[in-house]
Motif scaffolding. Structure first.
Motif, PDB file in Angstrom:
ATOM      1  N   THR A  64     -12.659 -19.044  24.626  1.00  0.00           N
ATOM      2  CA  THR A  64     -12.050 -19.338  25.911  1.00  0.00           C
ATOM      3  C   THR A  64     -10.664 -19.919  25.670  1.00  0.00           C
ATOM      4  N   TRP A  65      -9.676 -19.410  26.369  1.00  0.00           N
ATOM      5  CA  TRP A  65      -8.310 -19.903  26.250  1.00  0.00           C
ATOM      6  C   TRP A  65      -7.786 -20.298  27.621  1.00  0.00           C
ATOM      7  N   PHE A  66      -6.938 -21.356  27.663  1.00  0.00           N
ATOM      8  CA  PHE A  66      -6.360 -21.855  28.909  1.00  0.00           C
ATOM      9  C   PHE A  66      -4.896 -21.457  28.960  1.00  0.00           C
ATOM     10  N   VAL A  67      -4.524 -20.668  29.963  1.00  0.00           N
ATOM     11  CA  VAL A  67      -3.151 -20.190  30.087  1.00  0.00           C
ATOM     12  C   VAL A  67      -2.709 -20.345  31.532  1.00  0.00           C
ATOM     13  N   LEU A  68      -1.700 -21.166  31.757  1.00  0.00           N
ATOM     14  CA  LEU A  68      -1.115 -21.320  33.098  1.00  0.00           C
ATOM     15  C   LEU A  68      -2.196 -21.653  34.129  1.00  0.00           C
ATOM     16  N   PHE A  69      -2.987 -22.667  33.829  1.00  0.00           N
ATOM     17  CA  PHE A  69      -4.046 -23.134  34.729  1.00  0.00           C
ATOM     18  C   PHE A  69      -5.081 -22.064  35.013  1.00  0.00           C
ATOM     19  N   THR A  70      -5.191 -21.068  34.148  1.00  0.00           N
ATOM     20  CA  THR A  70      -6.171 -19.998  34.336  1.00  0.00           C
ATOM     21  C   THR A  70      -6.964 -19.832  33.056  1.00  0.00           C
ATOM     22  N   PHE A  71      -8.275 -19.786  33.148  1.00  0.00           N
ATOM     23  CA  PHE A  71      -9.092 -19.612  31.964  1.00  0.00           C
ATOM     24  C   PHE A  71      -9.245 -18.138  31.650  1.00  0.00           C
ATOM     25  N   LEU A  72      -9.041 -17.781  30.384  1.00  0.00           N
ATOM     26  CA  LEU A  72      -9.257 -16.422  29.922  1.00  0.00           C
ATOM     27  C   LEU A  72     -10.487 -16.413  29.031  1.00  0.00           C
ATOM     28  N   LEU A  73     -11.514 -15.687  29.434  1.00  0.00           N
ATOM     29  CA  LEU A  73     -12.727 -15.556  28.637  1.00  0.00           C
ATOM     30  C   LEU A  73     -12.682 -14.209  27.947  1.00  0.00           C
ATOM     31  N   LEU A  74     -12.600 -14.190  26.625  1.00  0.00           N
ATOM     32  CA  LEU A  74     -12.383 -12.963  25.871  1.00  0.00           C
ATOM     33  C   LEU A  74     -13.651 -12.526  25.159  1.00  0.00           C
ATOM     34  N   PHE A  75     -14.067 -11.283  25.379  1.00  0.00           N
ATOM     35  CA  PHE A  75     -15.224 -10.696  24.722  1.00  0.00           C
ATOM     36  C   PHE A  75     -14.734  -9.549  23.856  1.00  0.00           C
ATOM     37  N   ASP A  76     -15.415  -9.290  22.750  1.00  0.00           N
ATOM     38  CA  ASP A  76     -14.974  -8.251  21.829  1.00  0.00           C
ATOM     39  C   ASP A  76     -16.155  -7.403  21.386  1.00  0.00           C
ATOM     40  N   VAL A  77     -15.943  -6.087  21.280  1.00  0.00           N
ATOM     41  CA  VAL A  77     -17.012  -5.183  20.881  1.00  0.00           C
ATOM     42  C   VAL A  77     -16.559  -4.300  19.719  1.00  0.00           C
ATOM     43  N   ARG A  78     -15.533  -4.708  19.038  1.00  0.00           N
ATOM     44  CA  ARG A  78     -14.931  -3.867  18.007  1.00  0.00           C
ATOM     45  C   ARG A  78     -15.909  -3.490  16.908  1.00  0.00           C
ATOM     46  N   SER A  79     -16.816  -4.393  16.583  1.00  0.00           N
ATOM     47  CA  SER A  79     -17.658  -4.170  15.420  1.00  0.00           C
ATOM     48  C   SER A  79     -18.775  -3.174  15.658  1.00  0.00           C
ATOM     49  N   SER A  80     -19.119  -2.880  16.911  1.00  0.00           N
ATOM     50  CA  SER A  80     -20.312  -2.066  17.137  1.00  0.00           C
ATOM     51  C   SER A  80     -20.063  -0.754  17.850  1.00  0.00           C
ATOM     52  N   THR A  81     -18.952  -0.577  18.527  1.00  0.00           N
ATOM     53  CA  THR A  81     -18.714   0.708  19.195  1.00  0.00           C
ATOM     54  C   THR A  81     -17.312   1.208  18.887  1.00  0.00           C
ATOM     55  N   VAL A  82     -17.057   1.459  17.631  1.00  0.00           N
ATOM     56  CA  VAL A  82     -15.790   2.068  17.243  1.00  0.00           C
ATOM     57  C   VAL A  82     -15.871   3.554  17.556  1.00  0.00           C
ATOM     58  N   THR A  83     -14.875   4.060  18.283  1.00  0.00           N
ATOM     59  CA  THR A  83     -14.838   5.472  18.645  1.00  0.00           C
ATOM     60  C   THR A  83     -13.534   6.066  18.155  1.00  0.00           C
ATOM     61  N   THR A  84     -13.431   7.393  18.264  1.00  0.00           N
ATOM     62  CA  THR A  84     -12.204   8.049  17.833  1.00  0.00           C
ATOM     63  C   THR A  84     -11.026   7.641  18.699  1.00  0.00           C
ATOM     64  N   SER A  85     -11.250   7.336  19.957  1.00  0.00           N
ATOM     65  CA  SER A  85     -10.167   6.921  20.844  1.00  0.00           C
ATOM     66  C   SER A  85      -9.883   5.432  20.756  1.00  0.00           C
ATOM     67  N   CYS A  86     -10.861   4.623  20.332  1.00  0.00           N
ATOM     68  CA  CYS A  86     -10.684   3.169  20.174  1.00  0.00           C
ATOM     69  C   CYS A  86     -11.057   2.806  18.744  1.00  0.00           C
ATOM     70  N   GLU A  87     -10.103   2.948  17.837  1.00  0.00           N
ATOM     71  CA  GLU A  87     -10.385   2.740  16.424  1.00  0.00           C
ATOM     72  C   GLU A  87     -10.757   1.293  16.132  1.00  0.00           C
ATOM     73  N   ASN A  88     -10.240   0.355  16.936  1.00  0.00           N
ATOM     74  CA  ASN A  88     -10.565  -1.058  16.735  1.00  0.00           C
ATOM     75  C   ASN A  88     -11.670  -1.535  17.667  1.00  0.00           C
ATOM     76  N   GLY A  89     -12.314  -0.625  18.329  1.00  0.00           N
ATOM     77  CA  GLY A  89     -13.366  -0.999  19.262  1.00  0.00           C
ATOM     78  C   GLY A  89     -12.801  -1.372  20.620  1.00  0.00           C
ATOM     79  N   ARG A  90     -13.686  -1.798  21.496  1.00  0.00           N
ATOM     80  CA  ARG A  90     -13.285  -2.180  22.844  1.00  0.00           C
ATOM     81  C   ARG A  90     -13.226  -3.698  22.965  1.00  0.00           C
TER      82      ARG A  90
END
Length: 960
Positions: A744-770
């Protein structure tokens, strides 16, 4: 009765009917279940003297398989040679043209965008197409129905075989009665997907009376790819009360015995015509035929497309060589002009080394290393040192023979020409697709792994990765070839993981294994996807250079890795570490990861194996993952802001769109978001519903249900019920957008919750995952769950298909209230009491937290007397200051007058001193000099002295 003629005589009276002028039929059954046999003239025949009606067989009567009802005598008779009968059924296995009774209806059912009439016209050429042994559905996004109506005297069934491999086309089978209402027997009308190259079967019971059968397909073109059609063959309908004639065997088949219930297929190099009792051999030196052929084909001259090369297995001397073989079955002739013969074999060369984990024990074959040992393939197997264990898996990079857990095959939908052929051939440093029988064959390579498990030291790990399979490949194509990579879990259903079209440069692909199950991985290569038997693109091929599988249950080892030893270990065997423990380097003992870290599945050796959780997140108890508990704090300007998203912990949903395909089909993007993760559990569920399986059933069978997706964030494509004429909205293409919480990151009084799926659904169009970013925005005007939205610039939630953005506005996203969020207001003192009120600062941007204090009342003293005294003293002081000001102003005016008079006198008499009396004290003036009795002056004395002091310029003038 005498039968004389079938024409008019001279008196223009009808002649008596001949036996060939009419046929027998049964009337409709009456209420008692009886019917009559009547004679009916054949079309375009007029005659008299038809036989009288006679009592017919009961309505439920039917003959056995291989028999037909001879209507003249109303007895069952065996079918003759060259014919067959199902007894009380009919079968459609010949699809050179659409059989009698079948019809096609094509429509474009989406009327949301554009002219429905124009779209309907665009589907005029869309239909089910006969392909000889089967019938093929449409390949576009039209809705096409194959319809057949049958009237049954008793209950029966319908059975058919099919291939359905593409979930971008919907395949329904349902039955209607003569009132156009669907039968209850087809409540589950969605037909299940089949594996590539395999025929499935589907059967449904039929009620007596009218039954209208529908095979309906609807393509969904979400991208530029053309859908793969549905194939149907061998439609069999049981329950017909009687069969009055036998069916002739179709060309390419035969029946050599009376009373047959089916026909046999003619073998290769034979043929037969319709109704054949036996197959006729072709002149093999000049002609050939495939299995089930109706004609013999002239053999062409041999070309380089009729043979292929192979690498021979290693011989006893450790040598191999390239050899050439004819493609089987051989259909060409070498004795014709310009015909080619097989090239000579290549020179003998040293065999490649064994693959890692195998060794050559002075023999021509490679043997797996025994348990507990390892080898790089060039050296003998050695035992792992103390404190280490074999890193089990498979690494195939040398291809002299096909490994024992792999197999290859060839399959063709429309024929069996390539049955028994090798679909792939080993070629030294790679394995490549074989020749096959024709360009539309599926060339199949299978790899079976019975299970996956992490290293011994992390046997209790519950991370998202248990193993992985990585392969390096390339495709060389001049046509529209396709390479499919598929995975089958527990031998239940094969799903396409990824596919590549046309030529692709040499590249690597990795697929993550997240659960321990039996897997069969399949590579299927097809040169063209067209219903034609040709060999024009035999040089198009796919090559696989290496295949690497980690953590395989029955794997071999090419190296060893560190493991944990017991506290009182006397030997060198390894012990499993508890869940969330790493191996301490110095002692080789198990140590628990620190708080708010999770154990890496790739590295368990050393403190660095414990990866810190991101900001605003914490680890699960077993250190297998990180999650947010919905409680976040942030310090800004020495003020701590606390947030509590607990009321948003339930799964939030968002429907974005509508969007439209190139043909105008309306669809929506549906997202489910699990914000907090619930102790690491992935609560967001997305699923395909075209099989009409309930969510409860899918959750119960989630381990094996391929269309079930559980994640932090998931997505489905929704086609509304009004878009394609379905009675319910359809969900398809469900996939995970986030299965690992970063922070979780705080930017300009707004919380950004970041999720990552790079490790499990790498595709030809998303080489680093989603990746997914959820922005929490405080909005007091939106209570409870608030509102989820996507950026206006990317209405689908993403602009590149790899990173997704969401905004969650809610009052629950505001910080918790603190003492700085309110202020107090004091009232007047009345009758010795004073009230203090507390109110929120405006605008209010906080919730919950510190409550607003209650109104406070306190005692106070009256201040009227002291106000009067203060007012009197103030008035006296003001009068005194005014009097002094006026006095000093008057004195100053006199001095200015004297000064100006002296200046005027000096100007009139240059160099003359003024008269002595010019500075004398005038009448009414005071003496400027004062007698000083004390060195300390009073305040009034100081002011008076200042006022009587001679100005400097006046002193200068006096000195002149």
């Amino acid at each position: 009765m005498s039968l004389i003629c079938k024409c008019y005589d001279e008196t223009e009276t009808l002649c008596n009917c001949l036996q060939t002028d009419y046929h027998f039929e049964y009337t409709e059954c009456d209420s008692s279940g009886s019917r009559w046999r009547v004679a009916v003239p054949n079309p375009s025949v007029e005659c008299s003297g038809l036989p009288d009606p006679v009592k017919g067989k009961e309505c439920t009567f039917s003959c056995a398989s291989g028999e037909y009802l001879e209507m003249k005598n109303q007895v069952c008779s065996k079918c003759a040679e060259g014919t067959y009968s199902l007894g009380s059924g009919i079968k459609f296995d010949e699809w050179d043209e659409l059989p009698a009774g079948f019809s096609n209806v094509a429509t474009f059912m989406d009327t949301a965008v554009g002219s429905a009439e124009n779209k309907a016209d665009s589907c005029n050429n869309s239909s089910w197409t006969p392909r000889g042994n089967y019938i093929e559905s449409n390949r576009d996004d039209c809705t096409v129905s194959l319809i057949y109506a049958v009237h049954l005297k008793k209950s029966g069934s319908v059975f058919f075989e099919y291939q359905y491999i593409d979930n971008n086309i919907f395949f329904e089978f349902f039955i209607q009665n003569d009132q156009c209402k669907e039968m209850e027997s087809t409540a589950d009308k969605w037909v299940k997907l089949t594996d590539n190259g395999e025929w499935g079967s589907h059967s449904v019971t039929l009620k007596s009376g009218s039954n209208i059968l529908y095979w309906r397909t609807t393509g969904i073109l979400m991208g530029s790819k053309v859908v793969k059609p549905v194939l149907v063959k061998n439609i069999t309908i049981e329950g017909v009360a009687y069969t009055s004639e036998c069916f002739a065997c179709k060309p390419g088949t035969f029946s050599d015995k009376p009373g047959s219930s089916g026909c046999q297929v003619c073998p290769r190099n034979t043929y037969s015509e319709k109704g054949a009792k036996e197959c006729t051999k072709c002149k093999e030196e000049m002609y050939y035929s495939d299995e089930g052929s109706s004609v013999c084909i002239e053999r062409p001259p041999c070309t380089n497309k009729d043979f292929f090369q192979i690498h021979t297995p290693c011989d006893k001397e450790g040598k191999t060589q390239i050899m050439y073989k004819w493609i089987e079955p051989k259909i060409c002739r070498e004795d014709l002009p310009d015909a080619l013969t097989l090239p000579p074999s290549g020179e003998r060369k040293d065999c490649p080394p064994c693959n890692p984990g195998f060794y050559n024990n002075a023999s021509s074959s490679c043997t797996p290393c025994p348990p507990g040992t390892f080898s790089d393939g060039t050296q003998e197997c050695r035992a792992c040192p103390a404190g280490t264990e074999p890193a089990l898996g498979f690494e195939y990079k040398w291809w002299n023979i096909l490994p024992g857990n792999m197999k290859t095959s060839c399959f063709n939908v429309g024929n069996s020409k390539c049955d028994g052929m090798n679909g792939w051939e080993v070629a030294g440093d790679h394995i490549q697709s074989g020749a096959g029988g024709s360009d539309n064959d599926y060339l199949i390579l299978n790899l079976h792994i019975p299970g996956f498990k992490p290293p011994t030291s992390v046997t209790g790990a519950t991370g998202s990765e248990l193993g992985r399979i990585t392969f390096i490949f390339e495709t060389i194509c001049s046509a529209d070839c396709v390479l499919y990579f598929m995975a089958d879990v527990n031998r239940k259903n094969t799903n396409v993981v990824e596919s590549w079209e046309r030529s692709k440069e040499k590249q690597s692909y990795t697929h993550i294994i997240s659960k321990n199950a039996s897997f069969t991985f399949t590579w299927a290569f097809q040169r063209i996807n067209e219903g034609q038997d040709s060999r024009q693109f035999i040089n198009d091929m796919a090559k696989i250079y290496s295949i690497t599988v980690t953590n395989a249950v029955d794997g071999v080892a090419s190296s060893c890795r560190a493991c944990a030893l017991g506290s009182e270990q006397s030997g060198s065997s390894c012990v499993p570490c508890p869940t969330g423990h790493y191996i301490e380097k110095e002692t080789s003992q198990c140590q628990e990861c620190p708080d708010n870290t999770f154990l890496s599945i790739h590295q368990v050796y050393g403190r660095e194996a414990c990866i810190p959780c991101g900001p605003g997140s914490k680890s699960t108890k077993d250190h297998s993952a990180c999650f947010s508990d919905c409680l976040v704090s942030y310090i800004k300007d020495n003020q701590t802001l606390n947030y509590d998203f607990s009321n948003l912990s339930q799964v939030g949903s968002l429907m974005s769109g509508p969007s439209f395909t190139s043909r105008g089909t309306k669809f929506f993007h549906f997202f489910n978001i699990s914000l907090c993760g619930n102790e690491g559990k992935k609560m967001a569920i997305c699923t395909d519903n075209i099989t009409d399986v309930t969510l409860k059933d899918m959750v119960a069978e989630s381990e094996d249900f391929s269309n079930f997706v559980g994640a932090f964030v998931c997505q489905s494509t929704i086609i509304p019920s009004d878009s394609k004429g379905f009675r319910t909205a359809l969900a398809l293409q469900s996939n995970s957008l986030a299965d690992r919480f970063l922070g979780t990151w705080f930017v300009l009084f707004t919380f950004l919750l970041l999720f990552d799926v790079r490790s499990s659904t790498v595709t030809t169009s998303c080489e680093n995952g989603r990746a997914t970013v959820v922005t929490m925005r405080c909005n007091p005007n939106k209570p409870d769950q608030g509102e989820l939205s996507v950026p206006s610039s990317c209405p689908a939630g993403t602009c590149d298909g790899c990173t997704f953005y969401f905004v969650w506005e809610s009052a629950e996203a505001c910080p918790l209230c603190t003492e700085q969020d309110y202020h107090e207001i004091e009232g007047a003192c009345k009758k010795g009491f004073q009230e203090t009120l507390y109110v929120w600062n405006e605008p209010k941007h906080c919730i919950k937290g510190v409550p607003l204090p209650e109104k406070r009342t306190s005692t106070c003293e009256t201040v009227d007397f002291w106000l009067k005294v203060g007012a009197g003293v103030g008035a006296f002081t003001a009068v005194l200051l005014i009097a002094l000001t006026c006095y000093f102003w008057k004195k100053n005016q006199k001095l200015e007058y004297k000064y100006s008079k002296l200046v005027m006198t000096a100007n009139s008499k240059e160099c003359e001193l003024p008269a002595a009396d010019s500075c004398a004290i005038m009448e009414g003036e005071d003496n400027e000099e004062e007698i000083v009795y004390s060195n300390k002056q009073s305040l009034l004395g100081k002011l008076k002295s200042l006022a009587t002091k001679t100005p400097p310029l006046l002193r200068q003038t006096q000195g002149l």
